[in-house]
Motif scaffolding. Structure first.
Motif: not given
Length: 368
Positions: A270, A274, A338
């Motif tokens: 994750k 990002s 996500k």
């Protein structure tokens, strides 16, 4: 049809189907009865003795009336009904066929009746299929609802470790059976883009191939190309169709590991997503890394299985690629997670497919 209510649309479809099937049965029985009389009846001429009505349509008259005819024993009978068009008048003769066992039963040959039977049957079958799909096979029935629950990095790692093998087995067990409902779908915007030459059409062309050879990977969404994916797609059973969002499918960029490192460290995946999206502060990246970020900010960019290993992924090898997010295949009919599971085989195919939500455990859907 009530276009403002999807429930009304379903009711209208049921009613139309019922009417068409009833019409088909009536026309079929009439056609079978007529063919029996044609095969075993007696052909003769009837003389028009009265015109009872005349209808005009597009310059052609249609005449109804009464004609008399005589059976083989000389008995007089009357035929009443459609006589013909303009050339028919009192004193003219028309061709009829009567039942020799019941001379009062008479028909006129109608070559269009069989065509009407076939047309009503085809339309009725199509509507019946539509009723079956929205009742028993509607994709709404596969909609998965879930509620996101924040978990610790350790708990997220445990969930992936314990449930990912089960999810993989669930997919493999039902892969052949579910290939119809797992199929990628598009919407008007995406359809027009593909028709205009958008290379994302490759994902549709390769989907069967990926479904057969793809291995299951944990992936993280870098960014979608349209924020509408975060808005829930209304189901067919919702009454208020007017507020339904128009988009059904949206391209997105995802990242997944070239090895199994991130499957043991899903929270770091994750973070990598990002960083690839540029959501970092104070980082010092190379010009090459900044080009990657800039490319992934472009909604028209179409990377397919691009390998990367660098600062953005904390030195771990990954692939980033384009996928299609189909709302009806996502938890809550929108992008809620996500993390997702991805079917992919980068050495064998440029395509990739996001695994539909109905294969995941609720633990995965809630934590991802």
């Amino acid at each position: 049809m009530n276009t403002n209510s999807k429930a009304g649309a379903k009711a209208s479809l049921y009613l139309i189907t019922l009417v068409l099937l009833a019409g088909f049965v009536f026309l079929l029985m009439t056609d079978m009865h007529n063919k029996e009389i044609e095969a075993n009846g007696v052909s003769t001429q009837a003389t028009v003795i009265q015109i009872t009505s005349v209808r005009h349509k597009k310059g052609v008259s249609s005449k109804n009336g009464i004609a008399e005819y005589f059976d083989e024993q000389g008995g007089r009978h009357l035929y009443e009904g459609f006589l013909g068009n303009d050339e028919i008048d009192v004193g003219k003769q028309i061709h009829i066929i009567y039942d020799k066992d019941n001379p009062d039963t008479v028909i006129r040959e109608n070559p269009y009746l069989t065509i009407f039977v076939v047309a009503a049957g085809v339309l009725g079958a199509l509507c019946l299929w539509g009723c079956f799909m929205i009742t028993f096979r509607s994709f709404d029935r596969l909609s998965v609802k879930c509620m996101q629950q924040p978990v610790s990095d350790e708990e997220l790692e445990r969930i992936v470790r314990e449930y990912m093998p089960q999810t993989r087995d669930q997919f493999l067990k039902k892969r052949a059976k579910n290939k119809g409902v797992d199929k990628l779908r598009d919407d008007a915007i995406l359809h027009n883009q593909i028709r205009s030459g958008d290379p994302i059409g490759l994902l549709y062309d390769r989907q069967q191939e990926v479904r057969e050879i793809g291995e299951l990977h944990l992936c993280a969404v870098i960014r979608p190309t349209d924020q509408n994916i975060y808005s829930e797609q209304m189901s067919f059973s919702d009454d208020n169709a007017a507020v339904a969002n128009g988009r059904w499918a949206v391209p997105a960029f995802v990242v997944y590991g070239a090895d199994d490192y991130f499957e043991h460290h899903p929270a770091e995946l994750k973070t990598a997503a990002s960083r690839l999206a540029g959501d970092v502060w104070g980082g010092r990246f190379s010009d090459q890394d900044m080009r990657v970020i800039d490319e992934l900010r472009n909604p028209s960019y179409r990377p397919f299985q691009v390998s990367y290993c660098g600062e953005l992924t904390m030195g771990h090898p990954v692939y980033y690629t384009t996928v299609i997010l189909v709302k009806s295949q996502l938890c809550n009919n929108k992008l809620s997670n996500k993390l997702l599971y991805l079917l992919s085989s980068p050495q064998r195919s440029q395509g990739a497919l996001v695994l539909p939500a109905w294969y995941y455990s609720m633990w995965e859907l809630s934590a991802f």
